[in-house]
Scaffold this motif. Structure first.
Motif, PDB file in Angstrom:
ATOM      1  N   VAL A  19       0.900  -1.202  -0.081  1.00 20.95           N
ATOM      2  CA  VAL A  19      -0.031  -0.011  -0.065  1.00 20.95           C
ATOM      3  C   VAL A  19       0.914   1.210   0.215  1.00 20.95           C
ATOM      4  N   ALA A  20       1.982   1.242   0.738  1.00 24.39           N
ATOM      5  CA  ALA A  20       3.023   2.478   0.877  1.00 24.39           C
ATOM      6  C   ALA A  20       3.481   2.547  -0.731  1.00 24.39           C
ATOM      7  N   GLU A  21       3.785   1.406  -1.267  1.00 21.70           N
ATOM      8  CA  GLU A  21       4.262   1.767  -2.627  1.00 21.70           C
ATOM      9  C   GLU A  21       3.165   2.312  -3.763  1.00 21.70           C
ATOM     10  N   ARG A  22       2.179   1.818  -3.535  1.00 26.84           N
ATOM     11  CA  ARG A  22       0.939   2.107  -4.360  1.00 26.84           C
ATOM     12  C   ARG A  22       0.934   3.770  -4.220  1.00 26.84           C
ATOM     13  N   ASN A  23       0.913   4.140  -2.924  1.00 29.37           N
ATOM     14  CA  ASN A  23       0.768   5.589  -2.886  1.00 29.37           C
ATOM     15  C   ASN A  23       2.011   6.340  -2.934  1.00 29.37           C
ATOM     16  N   GLY A  24       2.981   5.522  -3.052  1.00 26.73           N
ATOM     17  CA  GLY A  24       4.546   6.324  -3.370  1.00 26.73           C
ATOM     18  C   GLY A  24       5.164   6.289  -2.040  1.00 26.73           C
ATOM     19  N   LEU A  25       4.783   5.124  -1.294  1.00 26.90           N
ATOM     20  CA  LEU A  25       5.219   5.246   0.125  1.00 26.90           C
ATOM     21  C   LEU A  25       6.287   4.276   0.163  1.00 26.90           C
ATOM     22  N   ILE A  29       2.933  13.985  -3.348  1.00 28.39           N
ATOM     23  CA  ILE A  29       3.802  12.628  -3.418  1.00 28.39           C
ATOM     24  C   ILE A  29       4.738  12.535  -4.359  1.00 28.39           C
ATOM     25  N   ASN A  30       4.447  13.175  -5.524  1.00 30.67           N
ATOM     26  CA  ASN A  30       5.375  13.211  -6.680  1.00 30.67           C
ATOM     27  C   ASN A  30       6.610  13.907  -6.423  1.00 30.67           C
ATOM     28  N   ARG A  31       6.430  14.992  -5.691  1.00 30.85           N
ATOM     29  CA  ARG A  31       7.497  15.838  -5.329  1.00 30.85           C
ATOM     30  C   ARG A  31       8.573  15.131  -4.310  1.00 30.85           C
ATOM     31  N   TRP A  60       8.828   8.025   3.660  1.00 33.90           N
ATOM     32  CA  TRP A  60       9.422   7.898   2.283  1.00 33.90           C
ATOM     33  C   TRP A  60      11.143   7.886   2.532  1.00 33.90           C
ATOM     34  N   GLY A  61      11.928   6.942   1.617  1.00 35.38           N
ATOM     35  CA  GLY A  61      13.217   7.016   1.971  1.00 35.38           C
ATOM     36  C   GLY A  61      13.563   6.329   3.554  1.00 35.38           C
ATOM     37  N   GLY A  62      14.889   6.531   3.749  1.00 35.21           N
ATOM     38  CA  GLY A  62      15.260   6.224   4.962  1.00 35.21           C
ATOM     39  C   GLY A  62      15.704   4.689   4.858  1.00 35.21           C
ATOM     40  N   ILE A  63      15.635   4.007   3.909  1.00 33.61           N
ATOM     41  CA  ILE A  63      16.282   2.719   3.700  1.00 33.61           C
ATOM     42  C   ILE A  63      17.267   2.556   2.521  1.00 33.61           C
ATOM     43  N   GLN A  64      18.488   1.926   3.052  1.00 33.25           N
ATOM     44  CA  GLN A  64      19.519   1.701   2.212  1.00 33.25           C
ATOM     45  C   GLN A  64      19.940   0.462   2.189  1.00 33.25           C
ATOM     46  N   GLN A  65      20.031   0.062   0.854  1.00 30.18           N
ATOM     47  CA  GLN A  65      20.569  -1.449   0.856  1.00 30.18           C
ATOM     48  C   GLN A  65      21.768  -1.670   0.220  1.00 30.18           C
ATOM     49  N   TYR A  66      22.556  -2.465   0.520  1.00 30.35           N
ATOM     50  CA  TYR A  66      24.143  -2.882  -0.012  1.00 30.35           C
ATOM     51  C   TYR A  66      24.405  -4.194  -0.242  1.00 30.35           C
ATOM     52  N   THR A  67      25.088  -4.380  -1.549  1.00 29.72           N
ATOM     53  CA  THR A  67      25.402  -5.534  -2.042  1.00 29.72           C
ATOM     54  C   THR A  67      26.944  -5.977  -1.842  1.00 29.72           C
ATOM     55  N   TYR A  85       1.037  16.245   4.474  1.00 26.24           N
ATOM     56  CA  TYR A  85       1.827  17.227   4.956  1.00 26.24           C
ATOM     57  C   TYR A  85       3.358  16.267   4.866  1.00 26.24           C
ATOM     58  N   ALA A  86       4.325  16.814   4.593  1.00 28.61           N
ATOM     59  CA  ALA A  86       5.691  16.239   4.511  1.00 28.61           C
ATOM     60  C   ALA A  86       6.626  16.824   5.414  1.00 28.61           C
TER      61      ALA A  86
END
Length: 637
Positions: free
Chosen positions: A114-120, A454-456, A486-493, A551-552
């Protein structure tokens, strides 16, 4: 309680609130019409005016019309957002997720989609780390954790449901007592009374089988039941009545049977149970029962000769002098009246003319007019149509997203199982459908503002590693939640890239354990920013104060809430995680194993400190002592 049951209850509660509001307007309108037309509208039609109220309260849906009264008086205009509030999933959904069921994994991932659908882009906390499933809830009473998450809407729903259950139990008990009282009654079989009973039954045109019973436990004249009706009268009252008076009373009771009043009383009582919180519904049922008695008088007088009107009225007075009437129960229609109602009844009896009980053009016109403006829903406005179009587009985009490669990693417990993935997808489709329905009630300009904002934020998070918290005025567009991330997730290989970032963080981190079993190599790493803290209340307060649809706020964080390292030997997976304990903490300290069934993998060992939970999981058997040593070696304070 399962989320599907909770959603169903919320849907029913929303339907009840909406119907109660609409019926409340109709009740006020009928009371006004009865007052204005009190000398022009016949008794029968005054009672029939209440039929549209019952239909409105039981109507699951209605066609839209520009003539609808609710185009002017709408629930959304008077109480904005009430529909959205009765659709969101919060307390019960979270409680169910903590219950430890096998389907937990699929549902727990719901906020992710749902987050992805709303851009989350931010996934639900811990969705990718099964070590966070049902662990903390085992350490403290589940009801307290659930109560803290109980939203105002859910509290209202629980209060409503409690009232419904209490009134239902009371109704069942009253009916059992009524049946018991009926069983103790004696059939009246004396030739004089039986002959009078059959004569009056024929006079009123009642063809059904009706019993005639005397009972002290059901005081006064009454009809009990509608499928197999029984006319009940008190023996003490019988001895005070003359033959003609008994016939008048029987005529009144047979009029109840002819008109199916007991069945109508049951319907009104069911409506009253569902809408117990609405004083206007109580008033309407009370007035309808009064009008029912007067209409019943009119029905009886229509079959008696005009010369008997005065004697009929005197009999009513005589009966009510000896019998004050029984409380209104759905299973019976009893002769009763207050002083004010008795005055109305006697006035009607005195002025009654036989033609007044027959078809009335005025009465029919009023009922048809009421039905045409109150038994139809408000026509959807252009603004709502635009909002619906936007929500449909959102739904189409969401469905398309199901067929696209994920731009984040789903939990392996989901992607590895077609059953879990199918269940996961089904939950997301439900969330999309709810958001689509919610969008119908949101002004078009608010929908546009949400899309632009959300786009911004999406562009900002793609350009940097910044994290944003969004406050949603319309929670149903965000799966019933008022906050998203939004954001706050960092992935590393590459382990070196991960370590460069981790070393810059405050607090403890995870590093490559020196005692890792042979054959295991680094696979991937993940760092997540916090989703709890003082900033949560700040964002809520600022969001509400702004009045904006969304509100962001950018969140600067220095300490990770979650860190996860994964290692693989090509066959098995070993994962080491760090996560922040919730505000309640945990009663368990030190090292302990999970309490999942023996056949459930991966297997976990947890390490609880005052603030953090560290865990190690393996998809193969490994001694607890070895897991503890690896976990200790991986934690860098």
């Amino acid at each position: 309680m399962s989320p599907s049951l909770h959603a169903s209850l919320l849907s029913v509660f929303g339907w009840v609130l909406r119907g109660s509001f609409m019926a409340g307007i109709l009740i006020v309108l009928i009371l006004a019409l009865q007052f204005l037309m009190k000398n022009k509208l016949e008794s029968r039609w005054k009672y029939l005016l209440w039929i549209p109220v019952v239909i409105r309260l039981l109507l699951p849906s209605a066609p839209e019309s520009s003539l609808s009264l609710y185009n002017v008086f709408s629930l959304e205009a008077i109480a904005p957002g009430i529909h959205q509030q009765t659709q969101g999933l919060s307390f019960w959904h979270k409680w169910w997720k903590e219950s430890g069921t096998e389907s937990e994994i699929a549902v727990q991932a719901e906020p992710t989609f749902v987050a992805e659908r709303n851009g989350l882009i931010r996934e639900a906390a811990g969705a990718t780390d099964p070590s966070q499933l049902s662990v903390h809830s085992q350490d403290r009473p589940m009801w307290w954790s659930g109560f803290k998450q109980l939203s105002f809407t859910n509290m209202l729903m629980l209060a409503w449901l409690s009232g419904v259950l209490i009134l239902t139990v009371k109704t069942v008990c009253d009916q059992l007592r009524l049946k018991q009282a009926l069983r103790t009654g004696r059939p009246i079989e004396t030739p004089r009374l039986s002959s009078l009973f059959d004569e009056t039954k024929l006079l009123l045109g009642v063809k059904r089988k009706v019993r005639f019973v005397a009972s002290e436990h059901i005081p006064g004249p009454a009809v009990v039941g509608f499928y197999k009706p029984v006319v009940v009268i008190s023996p003490r009252l019988l001895v005070t009545l003359k033959k003609e008076q008994i016939q008048y009373i029987l005529a009144h009771e047979f009029a109840h049977i002819r008109r199916w009043d007991v069945a109508m009383n049951w319907i009104m009582h069911i409506v009253l149970i569902l809408h117990w919180f609405n004083p206007l519904v109580w008033l309407a049922v009370h007035r309808a029962r009064q009008d029912q008695e007067i209409a019943c008088d009119a029905c009886a007088l229509d079959r008696l000769s005009p010369q008997k009107n005065n004697a009929y009225g005197q009999t009513i007075i005589h009966v009510l002098e000896h019998f004050s009437g029984s409380p209104h129960q759905p299973g019976l229609a009893a002769l009763s009246a207050t002083h004010k109602q008795l005055k109305r009844r006697l006035t009607m009896i005195k002025q009654f003319q036989k033609k007044s009980y027959h078809m009335s053009i005025l009465g029919m016109t009023m009922i048809l007019a009421l039905g045409s403006v109150t038994l139809v829903d408000a026509k959807e406005s252009d603004a709502k149509s635009t909002a619906q179009t936007a929500s449909v587009q959102s739904e189409q985009d969401s469905k398309a997203a199901l067929n696209k490669p994920w731009n984040y990693n789903l939990p392996e417990q989901i992607t590895a199982s077609s059953v879990n993935l199918a269940s996961y997808t089904k939950e997301q489709e439900k969330a999309v459908k709810k958001a689509t329905e919610a969008a119908k009630l949101i002004p078009a300009e608010d929908i546009k503002f949400i899309e632009n904002e959300i786009n911004r934020i999406k562009e900002l998070t793609l350009e940097s590693d910044d994290m944003y918290v969004l406050f949603h005025k319309y929670k149903d567009l965000n799966s019933g939640l008022d906050l998203s991330y939004w954001g706050g997730i960092q992935q590393y290989t590459a382990y070196e890239d991960y370590l460069n970032k981790a070393d810059a963080l405050e607090g403890s981190i995870l590093e490559h354990p020196s005692n890792l079993p042979a054959g295991y190599t680094f696979s991937k790493a993940r760092i997540e920013g916090p989703i709890e803290g003082k900033f949560i209340n700040e964002v809520r307060a600022e969001g509400k104060k702004s009045g904006k649809p969304i509100y962001a706020k950018k969140i600067d964080w220095k300490e990770a809430a979650t860190i996860r390292l994964e290692y693989s030997n090509g066959k098995d997976v070993l994962a080491i995680s760090k996560s922040t304990l919730d505000s309640e903490g945990s009663t368990k300290k030190g090292f302990f194993e999970d309490d999942f069934p023996a056949h459930i993998y991966p297997k976990y060992v947890f390490w609880h400190t005052d603030k953090f939970e560290y865990s190690i999981s393996t998809t193969t058997d490994m001694p607890k002592k070895q897991k503890i040593e690896i976990l200790k070696a991986a934690v860098k304070e």
